[in-house]
Design a protein around this motif. Sequence first.
Motif: not given
Length: 101
Positions: A56-63, A65
């Motif tokens: 939770p809290g990890i945005d897979d769309t910003r990996l 970056q």
Amino acid sequence: MTLDADVLRLLQDEMHRTRSSFKQSLNQAVRRALTVGQPRKSEAFVLRPGPRGLRPGIDDTRLGQFADQLEDKALVERMRRAEAAAAAIQERATKKRRGRS
């Protein structure tokens, strides 16, 4: 049965380490010695898959970056080390030149 002094000491150490009786320690030691090299009967290893996904809290769309940021940090650290090494070499060369004069 008579045990050599060194064997008795090893057995006493094992008794102390495992907190087991003389009989248990002796039987285990003999059992281990007599089964060396024999295949063990063991259960097959089973891999049980766990839940998948990101924490939770990890945005897979910003990996991507995030990976770029890590790479940038590593590059900056390598450059900092290289600059420090170059400065140290320059300082040694300067001291060496002063020593000749």
